[in-house]
Write a protein that holds these residues in place. Structure first.
Motif, PDB file in Angstrom:
ATOM      1  N   MET A  57       1.344   9.122 -13.524  1.00 16.07           N
ATOM      2  CA  MET A  57      -0.093   9.214 -13.747  1.00 16.07           C
ATOM      3  C   MET A  57      -0.746   9.595 -12.416  1.00 16.07           C
ATOM      4  O   MET A  57      -0.128   9.491 -11.352  1.00 16.07           O
ATOM      5  N   ARG A  58      -1.974  10.055 -12.495  1.00 12.03           N
ATOM      6  CA  ARG A  58      -2.773  10.252 -11.295  1.00 12.03           C
ATOM      7  C   ARG A  58      -3.876   9.200 -11.297  1.00 12.03           C
ATOM      8  O   ARG A  58      -4.460   8.903 -12.337  1.00 12.03           O
ATOM      9  N   GLY A  59      -4.112   8.604 -10.134  1.00 13.50           N
ATOM     10  CA  GLY A  59      -5.133   7.571 -10.082  1.00 13.50           C
ATOM     11  C   GLY A  59      -5.468   7.184  -8.661  1.00 13.50           C
ATOM     12  O   GLY A  59      -4.894   7.707  -7.691  1.00 13.50           O
ATOM     13  N   TRP A  60      -6.395   6.248  -8.539  1.00 11.39           N
ATOM     14  CA  TRP A  60      -6.837   5.781  -7.234  1.00 11.39           C
ATOM     15  C   TRP A  60      -5.870   4.719  -6.717  1.00 11.39           C
ATOM     16  O   TRP A  60      -5.483   3.801  -7.429  1.00 11.39           O
ATOM     17  N   VAL A  61      -5.484   4.885  -5.449  1.00  6.03           N
ATOM     18  CA  VAL A  61      -4.668   3.895  -4.749  1.00  6.03           C
ATOM     19  C   VAL A  61      -5.498   3.411  -3.570  1.00  6.03           C
ATOM     20  O   VAL A  61      -5.949   4.212  -2.743  1.00  6.03           O
ATOM     21  N   ALA A  62      -5.721   2.090  -3.487  1.00  4.86           N
ATOM     22  CA  ALA A  62      -6.659   1.574  -2.490  1.00  4.86           C
ATOM     23  C   ALA A  62      -6.051   0.446  -1.675  1.00  4.86           C
ATOM     24  O   ALA A  62      -5.215  -0.330  -2.158  1.00  4.86           O
ATOM     25  N   TYR A  63      -6.505   0.381  -0.405  1.00  4.20           N
ATOM     26  CA  TYR A  63      -6.185  -0.742   0.468  1.00  4.20           C
ATOM     27  C   TYR A  63      -7.455  -1.073   1.239  1.00  4.20           C
ATOM     28  O   TYR A  63      -7.896  -0.306   2.099  1.00  4.20           O
ATOM     29  N   GLY A  64      -8.031  -2.209   0.902  1.00  2.00           N
ATOM     30  CA  GLY A  64      -9.303  -2.562   1.509  1.00  2.00           C
ATOM     31  C   GLY A  64     -10.369  -1.548   1.119  1.00  2.00           C
ATOM     32  O   GLY A  64     -10.562  -1.232  -0.060  1.00  2.00           O
ATOM     33  N   SER A  65     -11.042  -1.007   2.109  1.00  3.61           N
ATOM     34  CA  SER A  65     -12.088  -0.007   1.854  1.00  3.61           C
ATOM     35  C   SER A  65     -11.551   1.405   1.805  1.00  3.61           C
ATOM     36  O   SER A  65     -12.269   2.340   1.447  1.00  3.61           O
ATOM     37  N   ASP A  66     -10.273   1.585   2.149  1.00  2.00           N
ATOM     38  CA  ASP A  66      -9.661   2.916   2.132  1.00  2.00           C
ATOM     39  C   ASP A  66      -8.994   3.167   0.788  1.00  2.00           C
ATOM     40  O   ASP A  66      -8.280   2.301   0.267  1.00  2.00           O
ATOM     41  N   LYS A  67      -9.213   4.334   0.225  1.00  2.00           N
ATOM     42  CA  LYS A  67      -8.553   4.675  -1.025  1.00  2.00           C
ATOM     43  C   LYS A  67      -8.335   6.184  -1.101  1.00  2.00           C
ATOM     44  O   LYS A  67      -9.016   6.974  -0.433  1.00  2.00           O
ATOM     45  N   THR A  68      -7.360   6.567  -1.906  1.00  2.00           N
ATOM     46  CA  THR A  68      -7.038   7.983  -2.075  1.00  2.00           C
ATOM     47  C   THR A  68      -6.600   8.211  -3.513  1.00  2.00           C
ATOM     48  O   THR A  68      -6.021   7.327  -4.155  1.00  2.00           O
ATOM     49  N   TYR A  69      -6.880   9.409  -4.005  1.00  2.00           N
ATOM     50  CA  TYR A  69      -6.514   9.780  -5.377  1.00  2.00           C
ATOM     51  C   TYR A  69      -5.196  10.553  -5.312  1.00  2.00           C
ATOM     52  O   TYR A  69      -5.115  11.611  -4.681  1.00  2.00           O
ATOM     53  N   THR A  70      -4.161  10.013  -5.924  1.00  2.00           N
ATOM     54  CA  THR A  70      -2.841  10.613  -5.749  1.00  2.00           C
ATOM     55  C   THR A  70      -1.950  10.359  -6.957  1.00  2.00           C
ATOM     56  O   THR A  70      -2.358   9.722  -7.928  1.00  2.00           O
ATOM     57  N   GLN A  71      -0.713  10.848  -6.863  1.00  3.70           N
ATOM     58  CA  GLN A  71       0.274  10.658  -7.925  1.00  3.70           C
ATOM     59  C   GLN A  71       0.885   9.269  -7.830  1.00  3.70           C
ATOM     60  O   GLN A  71       1.245   8.802  -6.744  1.00  3.70           O
TER      61      GLN A  71
ATOM     62  N   ASN B 124       1.377  -1.797  10.047  1.00  5.10           N
ATOM     63  CA  ASN B 124       2.616  -1.951   9.284  1.00  5.10           C
ATOM     64  C   ASN B 124       2.270  -2.364   7.854  1.00  5.10           C
ATOM     65  O   ASN B 124       1.719  -3.441   7.631  1.00  5.10           O
ATOM     66  N   PRO B 125       2.618  -1.530   6.856  1.00  3.23           N
ATOM     67  CA  PRO B 125       2.214  -1.838   5.469  1.00  3.23           C
ATOM     68  C   PRO B 125       3.140  -2.803   4.742  1.00  3.23           C
ATOM     69  O   PRO B 125       2.800  -3.291   3.659  1.00  3.23           O
ATOM     70  N   ILE B 126       4.329  -3.071   5.293  1.00  6.07           N
ATOM     71  CA  ILE B 126       5.305  -3.891   4.576  1.00  6.07           C
ATOM     72  C   ILE B 126       4.748  -5.302   4.336  1.00  6.07           C
ATOM     73  O   ILE B 126       4.290  -5.976   5.258  1.00  6.07           O
ATOM     74  N   GLY B 127       4.782  -5.707   3.077  1.00  3.60           N
ATOM     75  CA  GLY B 127       4.278  -7.014   2.698  1.00  3.60           C
ATOM     76  C   GLY B 127       2.800  -7.035   2.343  1.00  3.60           C
ATOM     77  O   GLY B 127       2.315  -8.014   1.773  1.00  3.60           O
ATOM     78  N   GLU B 128       2.091  -5.950   2.661  1.00  5.04           N
ATOM     79  CA  GLU B 128       0.667  -5.864   2.316  1.00  5.04           C
ATOM     80  C   GLU B 128       0.513  -5.510   0.833  1.00  5.04           C
ATOM     81  O   GLU B 128       1.446  -5.021   0.201  1.00  5.04           O
ATOM     82  N   GLU B 129      -0.673  -5.724   0.297  1.00  8.04           N
ATOM     83  CA  GLU B 129      -0.935  -5.420  -1.107  1.00  8.04           C
ATOM     84  C   GLU B 129      -1.918  -4.256  -1.219  1.00  8.04           C
ATOM     85  O   GLU B 129      -2.930  -4.221  -0.510  1.00  8.04           O
ATOM     86  N   ILE B 130      -1.576  -3.315  -2.080  1.00  9.39           N
ATOM     87  CA  ILE B 130      -2.491  -2.212  -2.377  1.00  9.39           C
ATOM     88  C   ILE B 130      -2.857  -2.275  -3.852  1.00  9.39           C
ATOM     89  O   ILE B 130      -2.142  -2.883  -4.658  1.00  9.39           O
ATOM     90  N   GLU B 131      -3.966  -1.657  -4.189  1.00  4.62           N
ATOM     91  CA  GLU B 131      -4.441  -1.696  -5.573  1.00  4.62           C
ATOM     92  C   GLU B 131      -4.177  -0.365  -6.258  1.00  4.62           C
ATOM     93  O   GLU B 131      -4.529   0.698  -5.743  1.00  4.62           O
ATOM     94  N   ILE B 132      -3.523  -0.435  -7.433  1.00  4.86           N
ATOM     95  CA  ILE B 132      -3.243   0.752  -8.242  1.00  4.86           C
ATOM     96  C   ILE B 132      -3.719   0.482  -9.659  1.00  4.86           C
ATOM     97  O   ILE B 132      -3.256  -0.480 -10.297  1.00  4.86           O
ATOM     98  N   HIS B 133      -4.648   1.298 -10.133  1.00  7.07           N
ATOM     99  CA  HIS B 133      -5.114   1.184 -11.510  1.00  7.07           C
ATOM    100  C   HIS B 133      -5.615  -0.232 -11.808  1.00  7.07           C
ATOM    101  O   HIS B 133      -5.369  -0.785 -12.896  1.00  7.07           O
ATOM    102  N   GLY B 134      -6.264  -0.832 -10.822  1.00 13.23           N
ATOM    103  CA  GLY B 134      -6.850  -2.152 -11.015  1.00 13.23           C
ATOM    104  C   GLY B 134      -5.907  -3.317 -10.821  1.00 13.23           C
ATOM    105  O   GLY B 134      -6.300  -4.469 -10.993  1.00 13.23           O
ATOM    106  N   GLU B 135      -4.622  -3.072 -10.450  1.00 12.60           N
ATOM    107  CA  GLU B 135      -3.661  -4.153 -10.238  1.00 12.60           C
ATOM    108  C   GLU B 135      -3.150  -4.133  -8.805  1.00 12.60           C
ATOM    109  O   GLU B 135      -3.054  -3.075  -8.169  1.00 12.60           O
ATOM    110  N   LYS B 136      -2.774  -5.317  -8.293  1.00 15.22           N
ATOM    111  CA  LYS B 136      -2.263  -5.456  -6.941  1.00 15.22           C
ATOM    112  C   LYS B 136      -0.746  -5.254  -6.914  1.00 15.22           C
ATOM    113  O   LYS B 136      -0.032  -5.788  -7.762  1.00 15.22           O
ATOM    114  N   PHE B 137      -0.281  -4.502  -5.919  1.00 15.36           N
ATOM    115  CA  PHE B 137       1.147  -4.247  -5.740  1.00 15.36           C
ATOM    116  C   PHE B 137       1.544  -4.532  -4.294  1.00 15.36           C
ATOM    117  O   PHE B 137       0.840  -4.120  -3.358  1.00 15.36           O
TER     118      PHE B 137
END
Length: 454
Positions: A111-125, A174-187
């Motif tokens: 799918m294509r969607g918004w991937v976000a971390y804090g205030s930063d986000k990008t629209y990607t695959q 370093n992003p390891i262990g951090e959580e990003i938001e994809i399609h409204g869910e935390k990963f």
């Protein structure tokens, strides 16, 4: 018993002049190290080329759900059923178990969607894949690692990201262990991979089961397969078609006309008439690149000849790999041979000097009852001990060279037990060959002349 006693005498004799002994072993050490390095470089080069072939995509096969082709009607080629929801994860397992030549296989949903971390986000695959997906493209993980089979089975909220996406979201952090938001869910970020494919470096990759759950679907968009050999990709693609047709209950197959080559399902090169068309397409990545944007009739002609093209490419790659391997092997074999000869001459030289210095000792031993054989064995064991000591140091040096190659050139240059055994055998054989003449000369000394020697 005689050999054990001769070994103790040999060790004691070699210790009397450590510098001379060390210099005599140096050539042998370099020669044995060169032999091991030759094996390490050979295996490393082959595996590196194999990885390059894999990452270039020449082994990849793409099974796509649905089947629609442009220009099929006018070319009398079955255009299929359009989009379809019949491709499922069990199809991937059936392909793995029933088709020969499959190396890796991975279900795929995207799918294509918004991937976000804090205030930063990008629209990607966002790709949902199986555990084999990273191996297909030979991704290099700069940090962390790919998710495991359990994460796929449990549809866990884990993600790996490409370096470009990492830079967009985390900058230098370093992003390891951090959580990003994809399609409204935390990963949770499990790894960061690098690849030469710019599109892939922008992706977020999660377990396909999780993406299916997020989208509320139970089907796949694609199944990605990697053939074990680049030249067999078309053959594997061909064998996939009847497996999927049987599973999808498409028993009445379209019949190819005599005017075109063998088809591979959907847009695959054969002119079809009648029967139930495929609800999927199967293409090698090479065929997709060659036929992109072409009319179906032109694409069909190209695809009909893909097996022959794959075979030619495989022969060329194999030929290039063999020539490069032969050149490298010949070069290192020459270095190893020269080093072993130099080392052998060094052993012969020190043994001749030793015989001269110990002539009176030889005379005394002969006078008290030692046989010529005993003297021969004493000096021969001494020569072999010298060779083996140099060989052991050479093996250690060879392992260090292998370790350096692995970390400097990023080659998986491993030293096999066979190579170690061969190197050890060469060291012993060199000691016997170059030590026999001095040992024989010592055994042939006249006891009376030897006692008179000052």
């Amino acid at each position: 018993m005689v050999i054990r006693k001769s070994f103790r005498i040999a060790v004691k004799a070699l210790k009397t002049n450590k510098l001379r002994t060390g210099l005599a072993m140096l050539g042998m050490t370099i020669g044995v190290a060169a032999v091991l390095t030759m094996f390490a470089l050979g295996t490393g080069a082959q595996q590196s080329v194999s990885k390059d072939v894999k990452s270039a995509g020449t082994t990849l096969i793409n099974v796509r759900a649905g089947n629609f082709t442009r220009g099929g009607e006018e070319s009398k080629i079955a255009t299929g059923l359009g989009s379809a929801t019949t491709l499922i994860a069990d199809d991937a397992e059936a392909i793995r178990s029933q088709v020969q030549g499959v190396g890796y296989i991975s279900p795929l949903t995207r799918m294509r969607g918004w991937v976000a971390y804090g205030s930063d986000k990008t629209y990607t695959q966002v790709y949902g894949v199986g555990v084999d997906y990273a191996e297909m493209y030979d991704w290099n993980f700069e940090k962390g690692k790919f998710f495991k089979k359990g994460a796929v089975e449990d549809a866990e909220n884990v993600v790996v990201i490409g370096t470009t996406l990492r830079d967009n979201l985390f900058a230098d952090a370093n992003p390891i262990g951090e959580e990003i938001e994809i399609h409204g869910e935390k990963f949770k970020v499990k790894g960061v991979f690098s690849t030469s494919d710019e599109e892939q470096s922008q992706m977020a990759v999660i377990p396909y089961t999780k993406l299916q759950k997020m989208l509320g679907i139970n089907y796949l968009s694609n199944i990605m397969i990697s053939a074990e050999e680049a030249g067999k990709a078309s053959d594997v693609a061909k064998d996939i078609v009847p497996v999927l047709r049987s599973r999808h209950k498409l028993e009445s197959a379209p019949k190819p006309s005599t005017s075109a080559g063998l088809g591979l399902g959907g847009l695959q090169g054969a002119t079809m008439s009648g029967g139930t068309p495929d609800d999927f397409t199967v293409k090698t990545q090479a065929s997709e690149a060659l036929t992109k944007g072409l009319n179906t009739s032109v694409a069909a002609f190209i695809l009909a000849n893909m097996p022959q093209m794959d075979q030619v490419n495989m022969q060329e790659m194999s030929g290039t790999l063999n020539r490069a391997g032969q050149t490298m092997t010949a070069l290192l074999a020459a270095i190893a041979t020269i080093s072993l000869i130099v080392g052998g001459i060094g052993i012969m030289n020190i043994m001749l000097v030793s015989v001269t210095e110990r002539t009176r000792e030889i005379g005394i031993r002969r006078a008290v009852g030692a046989r010529s054989y005993d003297v021969l064995m004493q000096f021969l064991v001494e020569a072999v001990t010298l060779g083996l000591a140099g060989g052991v140091l050479g093996i250690i040096l060879g392992f260090l060279a292998s370790f350096t190659i692995t970390h400097t050139l990023q080659w998986d240059a491993t030293v096999s037990p066979t190579a170690v055994a061969l190197a050890f055998g060469i060291a012993a054989a060199t000691g016997v060959f170059f030590g026999f003449y001095p040992a024989r000369r010592a055994s042939k000394l006249n006891p009376i002349d030897a006692l008179r020697f000052e």
